[in-house]
Each structure stands twice: as C-alpha cells, then as structure tokens.
Write a protein that holds these residues in place. Structure first.
Motif, short mmCIF file in Angstrom:
data_model
loop_
_atom_site.label_atom_id
_atom_site.label_comp_id
_atom_site.label_asym_id
_atom_site.label_seq_id
_atom_site.Cartn_x
_atom_site.Cartn_y
_atom_site.Cartn_z
N ALA A 31 -12.88 -6.63 -28.29
CA ALA A 31 -12.45 -5.45 -29.06
C ALA A 31 -13.62 -4.86 -29.83
O ALA A 31 -13.77 -3.63 -29.91
CB ALA A 31 -11.31 -5.84 -30.00
N LEU A 32 -14.46 -5.73 -30.41
CA LEU A 32 -15.61 -5.26 -31.17
C LEU A 32 -16.59 -4.53 -30.26
O LEU A 32 -17.13 -3.47 -30.62
CB LEU A 32 -16.29 -6.43 -31.86
CG LEU A 32 -17.49 -6.10 -32.76
CD1 LEU A 32 -17.04 -5.19 -33.92
CD2 LEU A 32 -18.13 -7.37 -33.29
N ILE A 33 -16.81 -5.08 -29.07
CA ILE A 33 -17.72 -4.43 -28.10
C ILE A 33 -17.17 -3.08 -27.67
O ILE A 33 -17.92 -2.09 -27.56
CB ILE A 33 -17.95 -5.35 -26.88
CG1 ILE A 33 -18.70 -6.61 -27.30
CG2 ILE A 33 -18.72 -4.62 -25.79
CD1 ILE A 33 -18.82 -7.66 -26.21
N CYS A 34 -15.85 -3.04 -27.45
CA CYS A 34 -15.22 -1.77 -27.05
C CYS A 34 -15.36 -0.72 -28.15
O CYS A 34 -15.67 0.45 -27.88
CB CYS A 34 -13.75 -1.99 -26.71
SG CYS A 34 -13.46 -2.93 -25.21
N MET A 35 -15.11 -1.14 -29.39
CA MET A 35 -15.23 -0.21 -30.51
C MET A 35 -16.66 0.28 -30.66
O MET A 35 -16.92 1.47 -30.92
CB MET A 35 -14.76 -0.89 -31.79
CG MET A 35 -13.26 -1.17 -31.82
SD MET A 35 -12.76 -2.16 -33.24
CE MET A 35 -13.20 -1.07 -34.59
N LEU A 36 -17.61 -0.64 -30.50
CA LEU A 36 -19.02 -0.26 -30.60
C LEU A 36 -19.42 0.70 -29.49
O LEU A 36 -20.12 1.69 -29.74
CB LEU A 36 -19.88 -1.52 -30.55
CG LEU A 36 -21.40 -1.31 -30.68
CD1 LEU A 36 -21.73 -0.67 -32.03
CD2 LEU A 36 -22.15 -2.63 -30.50
N ALA A 37 -18.96 0.40 -28.26
CA ALA A 37 -19.27 1.28 -27.13
C ALA A 37 -18.65 2.66 -27.31
O ALA A 37 -19.29 3.69 -27.03
CB ALA A 37 -18.77 0.65 -25.83
N ASN A 38 -17.41 2.66 -27.82
CA ASN A 38 -16.74 3.95 -28.05
C ASN A 38 -17.47 4.75 -29.14
O ASN A 38 -17.65 5.97 -29.04
CB ASN A 38 -15.29 3.69 -28.46
CG ASN A 38 -14.45 4.97 -28.44
OD1 ASN A 38 -14.66 5.83 -27.60
ND2 ASN A 38 -13.51 5.08 -29.35
N TRP A 39 -17.91 4.04 -30.17
CA TRP A 39 -18.64 4.70 -31.26
C TRP A 39 -19.96 5.25 -30.77
O TRP A 39 -20.33 6.38 -31.10
CB TRP A 39 -18.86 3.70 -32.39
CG TRP A 39 -19.58 4.30 -33.57
CD1 TRP A 39 -19.04 5.00 -34.60
CD2 TRP A 39 -21.01 4.24 -33.81
NE1 TRP A 39 -20.01 5.40 -35.48
CE2 TRP A 39 -21.23 4.96 -35.02
CE3 TRP A 39 -22.08 3.67 -33.14
CZ2 TRP A 39 -22.50 5.10 -35.56
CZ3 TRP A 39 -23.34 3.84 -33.67
CH2 TRP A 39 -23.56 4.53 -34.88
N LEU A 40 -20.67 4.46 -29.97
CA LEU A 40 -21.95 4.91 -29.42
C LEU A 40 -21.76 6.15 -28.53
O LEU A 40 -22.55 7.08 -28.57
CB LEU A 40 -22.63 3.79 -28.64
CG LEU A 40 -23.22 2.65 -29.47
CD1 LEU A 40 -23.68 1.51 -28.55
CD2 LEU A 40 -24.39 3.15 -30.31
#
Length: 417
Positions: A31-40
């Motif tokens: 979930a953290l990776i997904c949120m980071l990727a979405n933010w990027l």
C-alpha cells in the motif's frame, strides 16, 4: 513475504502470529509503495507535463489537461504494482489478479470517457461543429464502450468468456431495444438532423408544442436544449424534431432581413375622390410631388383621349385619397433607411371586411436583431397612424368607452336643446 516471516520467527515470535504479522506488513508495504507511486505520478510527472501542455498552442493538448486524461490514466500505476506483488499471496493470487483486471478495465473506461469528451471539445473549436455536431455520436460510442466494459467486468467475475455473454445479449435484444429506445430514436434523429442540415447549434427555432422559442444551445443524443427569449431553457427530445414540425429562422437571419407583415384597417366611409384642394396639398409632400404631377398628367391625357366628361366625378379616371395614401406609404418604406433595399417592399390592399379596408405593409428590416426589428415596425406604424388623417382617412377601431360617453352626452345635449 517469506523473508519477513523468517525475520519475525528469528525474533522469537510464534510462527502463527509471525504469519499474520508478515501478511499485515506486506500489505502495508505494498500500500505504501502504491501511494508513493501514485504521488510520484501525479505530483512529479504531471507537474512536468502540465506547464508544457498549458503553454502549447495546440487545442487538443489544452483540452487533454482540462479533461484530466493523464491524471485519470495515472490510477493504473498502483494497479500494476499490486498485480506485480500478487505472487506474495499465492492462495489469493487468482482473486487479486482478477480484482486488478476489473479495476484496470474501470480505469480505462474512465480514461476513454475523458478522451471522447476531449474529442468533442476539440471539435467544437471548429466552425463546422455548429453545422455538424458530433456530441450525439460520441454519446453512442460511450454507450457501446461502457457496454463492452461491463461485459468484460462481468466475464472476469464469473470466469466465463465474453463471447458467451455476447451470445446471451442477442437473446435479450428485445429488452435491450426497450431499455435504449430513446437513445436509438435519438441516434436516428441526430443522423437525419445532421445529414439534412435541419438544425444547428445557435439556430433560432420555434416549436410551440414544447413551448420553445429561442436559440439552440446544445444537441445531444437524447435532447435538444433551447434557451428561450425569457432566458428559460426548454428541453426537447431529439426525435421530436423529426416527428413534429418546427420553424427554423436561420434562413431569415442569413438573408439579413426580417419580415414586417402587418395591416392597418382604414374606415371605408372615409375613402373618396381627391378634391383639387387636396391635390394641391399633396403636391407639397416631398414623397408625393412627382407622383401627383405624373398622375394628373396621365389622367388628363386619358380623359381627353376618350372624350370623357369630367364634370361628373364618376366619369373617367380620378385620384382617390386611399390610392394616394398607398402610393405615399410605398415611397415611405422604399426611402426608409432601416428597410432592406434588396428584398420585397410592398403596400397592398387586402379583402375588406367588417373592420374596414386592410392596408398591409410587407417589407423587411435590414437588421434581424429583435429589438431593432420591433423598433422599426413600431416607427413605421406610428407614422401611419399619425399621417392618415392628412389624407382624409380614418383608422378603424371598435367604439371605446369614451366614444360611447361622447355619443350619450351629444344625445342629451340635443334633447335639452
């Protein structure tokens, strides 16, 4: 996830509890990776693209930004990450992969919807869009796209081939026809309206059955929006423009003239031959001086040629006050600066009736604006009402309360006398 499980067991945590914790940590990490990727994607990539697109002179790039197509497309990135890490949960890998595929189909439907809206926005920047609107066709494409997307989602959920669902829809064609009846009628009507150039965005149409009288704002698959002159908006079914009659004033607007067709009723008892005094008076009217001289010369020549005794006014030809008045009005509208010189200008008599002799003005204004047209029409008839008594004519009107009181007072005065 096995690495996290082994690490937790090495810390002395029981295997069962370590398994739960490893699952939770793995889910939280994904979930953290997904949120980071979405933010990027949204903050970095879009921040780089936005200034470039915003400064571009190309219309489609601006609408691409306004419709947030790239923003919506960025939602695929978390789905790809989840699909990549689905092997970490071998027991639920199939379900996760199925859920990700459904999510990606939904995202692609949203992106396609935005792209179609962007296509319509770009098309409306061209002049041809008013003559050939494509919004109805785009809505049909959207319906087809969402139906196909719905079939793909359902087939993924039940684990069957989309072809099986399509074959089932064939058996439900009657139900589909019933559900999409208005859309199908609207599509057919839209094709006919566009191909026959019956109505465009911006046209002034009148459709009393639906209370519509104003400019067309929008033509879609199911409805046509008309903004009336009182600024209310009337919504008309698109197929009604095919099945019912309506007036399109585009031809009037394109011609540059708006028709004036109104009558004034002359009291027949006031019509008579012109006396020599009247003719001398008419010669002093600028618009009639040449007409009176030519007519007197023509009538004199005719009567002399046919040896007509003019001592009796019934014999031969003579000028009448209604004829001179009609000639005056003809020249008045021909000389008027706001009357269209290239279209019909005529003053004619209509069939007399119980309200006297109708004298009709038939002409066109050289400005189609409503306020200007009404002002011109009022000016012409203001002048007609004011000038008619100068020709010995009376405008007919039904007796008013003041007329009745005047007659009663006259009768009382004569009785008292």
């Amino acid at each position: 996830m096995s690495y996290i499980l082994d690490f937790l067991i090495d810390l002395g945590i029981q295997k069962k509890m370590a398994s739960y914790l490893a699952t939770i940590i793995t889910i939280a990490g994904i979930a953290l990776i997904c949120m980071l990727a979405n933010w990027l994607t949204k903050k970095v990539v879009l921040r780089v693209i936005t200034p470039y697109v915003g400064k571009s002179k190309l219309q489609w790039r601006r609408f691409l930004l306004e419709r947030r197509v790239i923003h919506k497309l960025s939602h695929i990135v978390p789905a790809i990450i989840i699909y990549y890490f689905s092997f970490s949960f071998p027991t639920y890998q199939h379900l996760i992969a199925k859920g990700v595929m459904i999510y990606m189909v939904v995202v692609m439907l949203i992106v396609l919807d935005a792209l179609l809206d962007m296509l319509n926005d770009v098309y409306t920047t061209y002049d041809i869009s008013k003559m050939r609107p494509i919004r109805g066709y785009i809505q049909v494409v959207k319906i087809v796209v969402f139906i196909v997307g719905g079939i793909l989602v359902i087939s993924s959920l039940i684990g069957e081939s989309p072809i099986i669902l399509l074959s089932g829809i064939g058996a439900l064609s009657a139900v589909v026809m019933l559900i999409f009846k208005d859309s199908i009628l609207g599509l057919v009507a839209g094709v006919q309206l566009t191909s026959n150039d019956m109505v465009r965005v911006g046209d002034w149409i009148s459709m009393p059955k639906y209370g519509a009288d104003g400019d067309v704002l929008d033509i879609s698959l199911n409805t046509v929006k008309v903004q009336n002159w009182d600024k209310t908006i009337t919504t008309i079914p698109t197929y009604a423009l095919i099945s019912d009659s309506f007036i399109n004033w585009r031809g009037m607007q394109a011609s540059g003239g708006r028709r004036i067709k109104r009558s004034v009723h002359i009291d027949a008892a006031s019509i008579g031959f012109c006396t020599p005094e009247m003719l001398e008076k008419f010669k002093g009217i600028h618009l009639l001086s040449d007409y009176i001289l030519d007519k007197e010369r023509e009538i004199r020549h005719y009567n002399e040629e046919h040896e007509i005794d003019t001592a009796n006014r019934v014999n031969g030809r003579a000028l009448t006050n209604i004829g001179v008045f009609r000639a005056y009005l003809q020249r008045y509208i021909e000389e008027h600066p706001k009357v269209h010189k290239g279209l019909t200008r005529m003053v004619r008599q209509l069939e007399p009736g119980e309200h006297g002799l109708p004298l009709e003005i038939y002409a066109f204004s050289n400005d189609t604006a409503w306020a200007v047209y009404e002002g011109l029409q009022s000016d012409i008839f203001d002048h007609i009402f004011a000038v008619a008594p100068e020709f010995g004519l009376r405008i007919f009107q039904s007796p008013s309360g003041a007329d009745m009181r005047g007659m009663l007072q006259g009768e009382r005065s004569s009785t008292n006398y």
